[in-house]
Design an enzyme around this catalytic site. Structure first.
Site, PDB file in Angstrom:
ATOM      1  N   TYR A  62      23.198   4.584  57.550  1.00  0.00           N
ATOM      2  CA  TYR A  62      23.767   5.925  57.740  1.00  0.00           C
ATOM      3  C   TYR A  62      23.065   6.592  58.898  1.00  0.00           C
ATOM      4  O   TYR A  62      21.826   6.565  58.984  1.00  0.00           O
ATOM      5  CB  TYR A  62      23.572   6.753  56.467  1.00  0.00           C
TER       6      TYR A  62
ATOM      7  N   ASP B 184      16.753   4.670  64.039  1.00  0.00           N
ATOM      8  CA  ASP B 184      17.018   5.886  63.288  1.00  0.00           C
ATOM      9  C   ASP B 184      15.937   5.987  62.218  1.00  0.00           C
ATOM     10  O   ASP B 184      16.012   5.335  61.174  1.00  0.00           O
ATOM     11  CB  ASP B 184      18.415   5.839  62.673  1.00  0.00           C
TER      12      ASP B 184
ATOM     13  N   LYS C  73      14.509  15.109  58.311  1.00  0.00           N
ATOM     14  CA  LYS C  73      13.909  15.144  56.974  1.00  0.00           C
ATOM     15  C   LYS C  73      12.423  15.537  56.980  1.00  0.00           C
ATOM     16  O   LYS C  73      12.144  16.717  57.105  1.00  0.00           O
ATOM     17  CB  LYS C  73      14.206  13.823  56.259  1.00  0.00           C
TER      18      LYS C  73
HETATM   19  C1  LIG Z   1      19.825  11.802  56.360  1.00  0.00           C
HETATM   20  C2  LIG Z   1      20.007  10.850  57.463  1.00  0.00           C
HETATM   21  C3  LIG Z   1      20.641  11.205  58.673  1.00  0.00           C
HETATM   22  C4  LIG Z   1      21.331  12.518  58.853  1.00  0.00           C
HETATM   23  O1  LIG Z   1      20.479  13.604  58.802  1.00  0.00           O
HETATM   24  P1  LIG Z   1      21.082  15.059  58.422  1.00  0.00           P
HETATM   25  O2  LIG Z   1      19.928  15.977  58.602  1.00  0.00           O
HETATM   26  O3  LIG Z   1      21.582  14.946  57.019  1.00  0.00           O
HETATM   27  O4  LIG Z   1      22.189  15.337  59.365  1.00  0.00           O
HETATM   28  C5  LIG Z   1      20.644  10.289  59.698  1.00  0.00           C
HETATM   29  N1  LIG Z   1      20.060   9.088  59.567  1.00  0.00           N
HETATM   30  C6  LIG Z   1      19.461   8.694  58.426  1.00  0.00           C
HETATM   31  C7  LIG Z   1      18.799   7.363  58.360  1.00  0.00           C
HETATM   32  C8  LIG Z   1      19.436   9.555  57.327  1.00  0.00           C
HETATM   33  O5  LIG Z   1      18.878   9.148  56.187  1.00  0.00           O
END
Ligand SMILES: *Cc1c(COP(=O)(O)O)cnc(C)c1O
Length: 417
Positions: free
Chosen positions: A142, A230, A258
């Site tokens: 994601y 990411d 996060k």
């Molecule tokens: C949560 C998440 C995102 C998106 O971040 P948001 O602050 O929710 O937009 C992108 N990449 C990873 C791996 C994530 O877990």
């Protein structure tokens, strides 16, 4: 009296599905979500006064535990000076310096307001740098909810049973190639960037095979494509320098979120200087944000990162090891097939014999029906896991041995019902 059910019914009238992010909806586990009234340390309390040992921790930001005094103080001090200026501030510099110091190879960063924005901007940057269109992503990873990155997105997309999202045009994903995790794909000279979660944590936790990340690095080097880590989940969680430090593989561009915001809205993308200089106002790749580098978010982020020294990571990992061992033992005692994949303090749970290596395998396990039953039994007994089988568990620095012991007992009972 305010109740979970009452609030949910009101929410359903004015908010689609009653939630502001689909993962929270309980759709994949059934039932009514608990509405949180407050949180402290390892606990959240719902509006009915019920207390839970919380392993959601905001899906990652709560690495110090909820409402950490240092974060409260930092945000409290910051807010009296105003919260958004449209002009640069000292804390943005401090945070950028700190991030570049911790993440090996990262020279420049820019702040956004979410991980979605950071990933989106990093992709745009990679395309601008290389002059190429194609991006390769891995099924079950994601990277936020931007159009080009939603394909086979894991997490909430998977929890809703959706292959992808409606409303995304074929054009928007025409240049997105989706391939299976843990297999180094062919990268040719049309590829701008390969984007990967260095530990996949949105299809449950799926650990990279030895050599997988290194293989991506080599394939990108050979094709002149950029490698994007990411690290929105792994960043500042696995180690001070995130997965980059943990695995010793250095990408070209990164995104974070996060943990970096300490519970306030933030995202970060960064890279080597030769790539980041393509960004406006220096270069021709545009990216912007009214609330980027927000004063409260940088205050919370700095306060959080200050507490994440090497001792903190030792403690976090030890907590995660205890939890993983206790869960594995409880499952063995109950005769329930269960694996708890773990990297550092990041762990997940699959009710099966062998840990999945990719999204197809993870989906097959997630759909076996065990998770919702265990989830509800845990919740009933005061332990909150994420309301879907594709999420990670987030033990924090506030989770002590006592909380882990309680969790283990409750988990053992949950497996027996
Ligand atoms: C949560 C998440 C995102 C998106 O971040 P948001 O602050 O929710 O937009 C992108 N990449 C990873 C791996 C994530 O877990």
């Amino acid at each position: 009296m305010v109740t979970n059910r009452g609030l949910f019914e009101r929410a359903l009238r004015v908010i689609p599905g009653g939630v502001n992010s689909p993962v929270r909806s309980f759709r994949s586990v059934g039932g009514t979500p608990y509405f949180v009234a407050r949180a402290e340390g390892p606990y959240v309390w719902d509006v009915e006064g019920r207390r839970y040992i919380d392993y959601v921790q905001g899906y990652g930001p709560g690495i110090l535990g909820h409402a950490h005094p240092a974060v409260i103080e930092a945000v409290g001090k910051a807010v009296v000076d105003g919260s958004s200026y449209g002009a640069p501030t000292e804390r943005e510099v401090l945070l950028a310096e700190l991030l570049c110091e911790r993440v090996p190879g990262m020279a420049w960063t820019r702040l956004t307001s979410s991980g979605t924005e950071a990933a989106m901007a990093a992709i745009r940057l990679a395309r601008g740098v290389t002059g190429r269109n194609k991006i390769i992503k891995f099924a079950g990873c994601y990277h936020g909810h931007s159009d080009a990155l939603l394909a086979a997105g894991g997490s909430g997309v998977a929890n809703q049973g959706l292959p992808d999202s409606a409303g995304v045009t074929p054009g928007a994903v025409a240049d997105t190639v989706v391939v299976p995790y843990n297999q180094v794909p062919e990268v040719d000279e049309t590829v701008a960037v390969v984007v990967v979660e260095p530990v996949a944590a949105n299809m449950g936790v799926v650990v990279p095979h030895p050599g997988f990340l290194q293989g991506l690095r080599s394939a990108c080097d050979q094709a002149g494509a950029l490698l994007l880590f990411d690290e929105v989940i792994t960043g500042f969680r696995l180690a001070p320098g995130g997965a980059t430090e943990w695995f010793g593989v250095v990408p070209d561009v990164w995104c974070f979120g996060k943990v970096v915001g300490g519970g306030l809205p933030i995202g970060v993308f960064g890279g080597k200087a030769q790539y980041m200089q393509y960004l406006a106002p220096l270069g021709e790749v545009y990216q912007a944000g009214t609330l980027s580098g927000n004063s409260l978010a940088t205050a919370a982020g700095l306060a959080t990162l200050e507490h994440l020294n090497s001792d903190a990571y030792v403690k976090l990992s030890a907590t995660a090891v205890c939890l993983a061992d206790a869960m594995t033992q409880a499952a063995a005692d109950a005769g329930v097939e269960c694996v708890v994949p773990r990297v550092g303090s990041l762990l997940g749970v699959f009710f099966c014999e062998r840990a999945p290596n990719n999204f197809d395998q993870a989906k097959a396990v997630a759909n076996n029906g065990v998770y919702p039953r265990v989830f509800h039994a845990l919740l009933e007994a005061g332990v909150a896991f994420a309301p879907g089988p594709f999420e990670a568990l987030f033990p924090s620095l506030a989770h002590t041995e006592e909380h882990i012991d309680t969790t283990a007992e409750v988990f053992a009972q949950a497996l027996r019902c």
